[in-house]
Scaffold this motif. Structure first.
Motif, PDB file in Angstrom:
ATOM      1  N   ALA A 153       4.663  93.212  58.424  1.00 43.21           N
ATOM      2  CA  ALA A 153       3.257  93.593  58.387  1.00 43.21           C
ATOM      3  C   ALA A 153       2.433  92.353  58.097  1.00 43.21           C
ATOM      4  CB  ALA A 153       3.023  94.636  57.291  1.00 43.21           C
ATOM      5  N   PRO A 154       1.772  91.780  59.094  1.00 44.28           N
ATOM      6  CA  PRO A 154       1.030  90.531  58.861  1.00 44.28           C
ATOM      7  C   PRO A 154       0.010  90.652  57.748  1.00 44.28           C
ATOM      8  CG  PRO A 154       1.253  90.943  61.210  1.00 44.28           C
ATOM      9  CD  PRO A 154       1.739  92.179  60.500  1.00 44.28           C
ATOM     10  N   ARG A 155      -0.559  91.853  57.531  1.00 49.16           N
ATOM     11  CA  ARG A 155      -1.578  91.974  56.499  1.00 49.16           C
ATOM     12  C   ARG A 155      -1.018  91.731  55.105  1.00 49.16           C
ATOM     13  NH1 ARG A 155      -0.516  97.493  57.672  1.00 49.16           N
ATOM     14  NH2 ARG A 155       0.242  98.640  55.862  1.00 49.16           N
ATOM     15  N   ASN A 156       0.307  91.822  54.953  1.00 50.71           N
ATOM     16  CA  ASN A 156       0.913  91.618  53.643  1.00 50.71           C
ATOM     17  C   ASN A 156       1.304  90.168  53.384  1.00 50.71           C
ATOM     18  OD1 ASN A 156       0.776  94.329  53.002  1.00 50.71           O
ATOM     19  ND2 ASN A 156       2.778  94.778  53.905  1.00 50.71           N
ATOM     20  N   MET A 157       1.211  89.307  54.389  1.00 50.03           N
ATOM     21  CA  MET A 157       1.722  87.953  54.241  1.00 50.03           C
ATOM     22  C   MET A 157       1.017  87.181  53.139  1.00 50.03           C
ATOM     23  SD  MET A 157       4.328  87.473  56.036  1.00 50.03           S
ATOM     24  CE  MET A 157       4.686  89.162  55.570  1.00 50.03           C
ATOM     25  N   ARG A 158      -0.303  87.377  53.011  1.00 53.14           N
ATOM     26  CA  ARG A 158      -1.015  86.616  51.995  1.00 53.14           C
ATOM     27  C   ARG A 158      -0.568  87.032  50.597  1.00 53.14           C
ATOM     28  NH1 ARG A 158      -6.318  86.834  53.538  1.00 53.14           N
ATOM     29  NH2 ARG A 158      -6.091  84.797  54.471  1.00 53.14           N
ATOM     30  N   THR A 159      -0.409  88.332  50.376  1.00 55.86           N
ATOM     31  CA  THR A 159       0.025  88.809  49.069  1.00 55.86           C
ATOM     32  C   THR A 159       1.366  88.206  48.693  1.00 55.86           C
ATOM     33  OG1 THR A 159      -1.153  90.878  49.356  1.00 55.86           O
ATOM     34  CG2 THR A 159       0.609  90.854  47.722  1.00 55.86           C
ATOM     35  N   VAL A 219      14.223  83.899  58.105  1.00 56.54           N
ATOM     36  CA  VAL A 219      13.275  82.967  57.498  1.00 56.54           C
ATOM     37  C   VAL A 219      12.219  82.543  58.515  1.00 56.54           C
ATOM     38  CG1 VAL A 219      13.018  80.726  56.376  1.00 56.54           C
ATOM     39  CG2 VAL A 219      14.990  82.156  55.834  1.00 56.54           C
ATOM     40  N   ALA A 220      12.637  82.271  59.759  1.00 53.26           N
ATOM     41  CA  ALA A 220      11.677  81.897  60.792  1.00 53.26           C
ATOM     42  C   ALA A 220      10.682  83.022  61.041  1.00 53.26           C
ATOM     43  CB  ALA A 220      12.409  81.545  62.088  1.00 53.26           C
ATOM     44  N   ARG A 221      11.153  84.257  60.996  1.00 52.78           N
ATOM     45  CA  ARG A 221      10.271  85.404  61.178  1.00 52.78           C
ATOM     46  C   ARG A 221       9.203  85.452  60.097  1.00 52.78           C
ATOM     47  NH1 ARG A 221      12.281  91.671  61.014  1.00 52.78           N
ATOM     48  NH2 ARG A 221      13.301  90.868  59.136  1.00 52.78           N
ATOM     49  N   LEU A 222       9.589  85.176  58.881  1.00 52.39           N
ATOM     50  CA  LEU A 222       8.632  85.141  57.775  1.00 52.39           C
ATOM     51  C   LEU A 222       7.561  84.079  58.007  1.00 52.39           C
ATOM     52  CD1 LEU A 222       7.700  85.698  54.817  1.00 52.39           C
ATOM     53  CD2 LEU A 222       9.364  83.983  54.122  1.00 52.39           C
ATOM     54  N   LEU A 223       7.991  82.887  58.421  1.00 47.95           N
ATOM     55  CA  LEU A 223       7.038  81.791  58.627  1.00 47.95           C
ATOM     56  C   LEU A 223       6.086  82.090  59.775  1.00 47.95           C
ATOM     57  CD1 LEU A 223       9.570  78.841  58.209  1.00 47.95           C
ATOM     58  CD2 LEU A 223       7.868  79.594  56.535  1.00 47.95           C
ATOM     59  N   PRO A 265      11.515  85.374  45.188  1.00 44.47           N
ATOM     60  CA  PRO A 265      12.144  84.365  46.047  1.00 44.47           C
ATOM     61  C   PRO A 265      11.810  84.586  47.506  1.00 44.47           C
ATOM     62  CG  PRO A 265      13.761  86.014  45.403  1.00 44.47           C
ATOM     63  CD  PRO A 265      12.487  86.335  44.648  1.00 44.47           C
ATOM     64  N   ILE A 266      12.058  83.590  48.322  1.00 42.70           N
ATOM     65  CA  ILE A 266      11.668  83.653  49.723  1.00 42.70           C
ATOM     66  C   ILE A 266      12.363  84.783  50.459  1.00 42.70           C
ATOM     67  CG2 ILE A 266      13.409  81.970  50.467  1.00 42.70           C
ATOM     68  CD1 ILE A 266      11.322  80.944  52.480  1.00 42.70           C
ATOM     69  N   GLU A 267      13.627  85.071  50.108  1.00 40.01           N
ATOM     70  CA  GLU A 267      14.315  86.119  50.846  1.00 40.01           C
ATOM     71  C   GLU A 267      13.700  87.490  50.573  1.00 40.01           C
ATOM     72  OE1 GLU A 267      16.821  85.267  47.134  1.00 40.01           O
ATOM     73  OE2 GLU A 267      15.646  84.194  48.615  1.00 40.01           O
ATOM     74  N   THR A 268      13.161  87.682  49.373  1.00 43.81           N
ATOM     75  CA  THR A 268      12.546  88.967  49.049  1.00 43.81           C
ATOM     76  C   THR A 268      11.287  89.176  49.857  1.00 43.81           C
ATOM     77  OG1 THR A 268      13.403  88.734  46.812  1.00 43.81           O
ATOM     78  CG2 THR A 268      11.722  90.411  47.150  1.00 43.81           C
ATOM     79  N   MET A 269      10.580  88.091  50.132  1.00 48.03           N
ATOM     80  CA  MET A 269       9.355  88.204  50.928  1.00 48.03           C
ATOM     81  C   MET A 269       9.648  88.798  52.292  1.00 48.03           C
ATOM     82  SD  MET A 269       7.673  84.541  50.010  1.00 48.03           S
ATOM     83  CE  MET A 269       6.324  84.728  51.154  1.00 48.03           C
ATOM     84  N   GLY A 306       5.657  73.030  54.871  1.00 45.54           N
ATOM     85  CA  GLY A 306       4.874  74.258  54.842  1.00 45.54           C
ATOM     86  C   GLY A 306       5.191  75.157  56.021  1.00 45.54           C
ATOM     87  N   PRO A 307       4.424  76.232  56.199  1.00 44.78           N
ATOM     88  CA  PRO A 307       4.720  77.201  57.261  1.00 44.78           C
ATOM     89  C   PRO A 307       4.569  76.636  58.664  1.00 44.78           C
ATOM     90  CG  PRO A 307       2.608  77.684  56.223  1.00 44.78           C
ATOM     91  CD  PRO A 307       3.271  76.641  55.386  1.00 44.78           C
ATOM     92  N   LEU A 308       3.850  75.511  58.806  1.00 39.86           N
ATOM     93  CA  LEU A 308       3.741  74.847  60.108  1.00 39.86           C
ATOM     94  C   LEU A 308       4.786  73.741  60.252  1.00 39.86           C
ATOM     95  CD1 LEU A 308      -0.148  74.491  60.328  1.00 39.86           C
ATOM     96  CD2 LEU A 308       1.284  76.234  61.398  1.00 39.86           C
ATOM     97  N   GLY A 309       5.676  73.655  59.279  1.00 36.42           N
ATOM     98  CA  GLY A 309       6.681  72.608  59.278  1.00 36.42           C
ATOM     99  C   GLY A 309       7.962  73.024  59.954  1.00 36.42           C
ATOM    100  N   HIS A 310       9.076  72.542  59.434  1.00 39.47           N
ATOM    101  CA  HIS A 310      10.348  72.672  60.130  1.00 39.47           C
ATOM    102  C   HIS A 310      11.405  73.337  59.252  1.00 39.47           C
ATOM    103  CE1 HIS A 310       8.145  69.363  62.018  1.00 39.47           C
ATOM    104  NE2 HIS A 310       8.789  69.654  63.123  1.00 39.47           N
ATOM    105  N   LEU A 311      12.283  74.053  59.908  1.00 38.75           N
ATOM    106  CA  LEU A 311      13.448  74.643  59.254  1.00 38.75           C
ATOM    107  C   LEU A 311      14.643  73.778  59.628  1.00 38.75           C
ATOM    108  CD1 LEU A 311      14.035  77.102  57.471  1.00 38.75           C
ATOM    109  CD2 LEU A 311      14.633  78.367  59.545  1.00 38.75           C
TER     110      LEU A 311
END
Length: 591
Positions: A561-567, A461-465, A578-582, A417-422
């Motif tokens: 924009a952190p407010r968009n992360m949940r969406t 990817v790390a930035r997204l997490l 896909p994850i890259e689009t996020m 998950g987001p608290l996990g590892h890359l």
């Protein structure tokens, strides 16, 4: 109220009618993966066509059978004919399917992906498909096969046999003994032995509480909700067994608000269990009584932390408590409480029914049973796969998932998950094993496995997490509240090629402070994505900091924009993007 044998006799009669009767039985997968692929439209057209053509057929909605890449799935069983599953169906294809298969005697092999039963020419057996033959289903044994709205279908397939056995033949201590013998470790991420956890609350009388945690806010993990969408009864039976073994009086199924499928199916299953005498007063004629209800939380990732979960059930804001005291001594409303993940409870009916030794024979010695893997990202066959513990990640990604669609090499795997590892490509050699993962500085978490090929940038990817974790911090303790914001600012500077080497040292200091001083795992583990990305992909960071260029071109000159992360997390969780689009589509906003 009927006893268990009466319920089983009636359930078996109904099951024979469905499988050996005179009319077709049609099942449509409407779990989140199916809905994201258009299953609701397929279902509506299917019902309309069956009504228009006056076909006498039973149509049931079911959960995910595991091969999400084949959704929407239409599963047809006609009298005297093998059961055939038709994949990637569209509304426009349904009229022809109804005419040829239900009205006529054709097979429509161009849509068929597999059969169950007698051999069908030109169609493979379902259990030979890559996403099926590696699986060993326990918690998901009924998903995709039974209606989650019909308790008799669950009972016909052995459901509530474990509870009936426990109440009539076993003491509470016997049940806990079987759970300990099984070696089942909690599937919520920590891997703590479930039987031992139940034993902590075995002393004293009610009121005591059993809590099922289905907050499941991890992007890329959807197996808890998958169980509730496909077979909520196995959770309810597992919770009732936990209640019986610990002397608890009440249970709560804790679900994130807005996940309508898991919520409605669980609520309907609870009502049917009450109507059948499987919940409430004097269950199955015994002197044991147990009640269950659904408790909803707002959209809060931290609400999945066990003490924050209890705060939410009490009607408070979802924020972690200080520990000790621990929930087994001081839980909901100050009463002893046991909290488990949905998966952990869902294994227990089969463990009690078949015995702890049976479960222990699956998987590895210190990591028994199965894992439910949600495989997504750059793979040909994304899906929800229940496989034996000890399977290698390489088998999951390449044999089950089919490798990358582009044919390019796997570059990264995001676990835990987001608290996990890359992790890097070498992680393909790791096995599904809590202890082995820990030795490699990784964690399996709740089962999300996100694959990235060599076109992905680890900084991106790390930035997204980090942005997700920053947004989801509850803000109660300042090391997490301030630390996550500072980490997001620094990773943004790196992604925009505006950072200096000193930023790496600063990130390490901030991350170390968060790990040492945060109140709960959100802050304590919040630096994991960055730490692991720095360790496993130093070249990507060096290119951004020293060469001032993104090595893959993924990173854009925007601030997340952190407010968009949940969406975006919700959309990703249901397979829409896909994850890259996020990482690319978020709205720019200065922090």
């Amino acid at each position: 109220m009927p006893n268990y044998q009466e319920l089983k006799t009636e359930a078996d009669r109904r099951w024979r009618e469905l499988n050996e009767g005179t009319r077709p039985w049609v099942r449509v997968g409407t779990a989140m993966c199916g809905q994201a692929a258009g299953a609701n439209d397929v279902l509506n057209v299917l019902k309309a066509e069956i009504e228009r053509t006056n076909i006498d057929a039973q149509v049931d909605t079911v959960g995910c059978i595991g091969i999400c890449y084949a959704e929407p799935l239409v599963d047809i069983l006609k009298p005297g004919v093998s059961r055939i599953l038709y994949g990637n169906m569209t509304p426009s294809a349904i009229p022809g399917l109804v005419e040829r298969v239900l009205s006529g005697n054709e097979i429509a092999s161009e849509y068929a992906i597999g059969y169950i039963g007698k051999k069908v020419k030109k169609i493979p057996a379902l259990n030979t498909l890559a996403g099926i033959h590696h699986q060993k289903k326990i918690a998901l044994r009924n998903s995709g096969h039974i209606s989650p709205n019909d308790i008799y279908q669950y009972i016909a397939n052995g459901g509530y046999g474990g509870l009936a056995k426990a109440i009539s033949e076993m003491t509470p201590e016997d049940v806990i003994g079987e759970m300990k013998e099984s070696g089942l470790r909690g599937r919520g991420g920590a891997g703590f032995p479930t039987g031992v956890k139940w034993s902590f609350m075995a002393r004293g009388g009610p009121p005591k509480y059993i809590l099922a945690n289905c907050e499941e806010g991890d992007p890329g993990a959807y197996n808890d909700k998958g169980i509730l969408e496909g077979d909520p009864y196995t959770l309810l039976e597992g919770m009732t067994l936990a209640g019986y073994s610990t002397g608890a009086s009440n249970g709560f199924v804790f679900i994130r608000h807005g996940h309508d499928g898991p919520i409605s199916r669980t609520e309907q299953a609870i009502q049917q269990a009450y109507d059948s005498g499987l919940l409430g007063k004097n269950i199955l004629g015994s002197d044991y009584s147990f009640d269950i209800e659904v408790s909803l939380t707002g959209e809060s990732y931290v609400a999945g932390e066990e003490t924050a979960l209890m705060e939410s059930i009490e009607g408070k804001r979802s924020m972690p408590r200080f520990k000790p005291p621990f929930p087994a001594a001081f839980g909901v409303w100050g009463k002893p409480s046991t909290i488990n993940n949905v998966k952990s409870f869902s294994y227990s009916p089969e463990i009690v029914s078949r015995g702890g030794q049976w479960f222990k024979s699956i998987g590895r010695e210190n990591c028994t049973g199965t894992a439910i893997i949600c495989l997504s990202g750059d793979v040909k066959r994304p899906g929800m796969y229940e496989v034996p513990m000890g399977l290698q990640l390489r088998q999951i990604v390449n044999e089950i998932g089919g490798g990358t669609p582009s044919g390019k090499n796997v570059k990264m795997i995001q676990l835990g998950g987001p608290l996990g590892h890359l992790l890097g490509e070498e992680s393909l050699d790791y096995h599904l094993d809590f202890d082995e993962m820990r030795e490699h500085g990784a964690m399996l978490g709740s089962g999300g496995v996100i694959v990235g090929d060599e076109t992905k940038c680890a900084v991106d990817v790390a930035r997204l997490l980090v942005a997700f974790c920053q947004y989801e911090s509850c803000g109660k303790c300042f090391p997490c509240r301030l630390g996550m914001s500072q980490l997001l600012e620094m990773i943004d500077r790196i992604a925009n090629s505006e950072a200096s080497p000193e930023d790496i040292d600063l990130m390490n200091k901030v991350g170390g402070t968060m790990e040492a001083a945060s109140l709960c795992f959100h802050g304590q583990l919040g630096y994991n994505p960055l730490r692991s990305a720095l360790l496993n992909f130093p070249g990507d960071f060096q290119a951004h900091i020293e060469d001032k260029v993104c090595p893959t071109g993924d990173c854009k000159e925007v601030l997340l924009a952190p407010r968009n992360m949940r969406t975006y997390a919700e959309q990703y969780r249901t397979g829409l993007i896909p994850i890259e689009t996020m990482a690319k589509e978020v709205t720019p906003r200065p922090i």
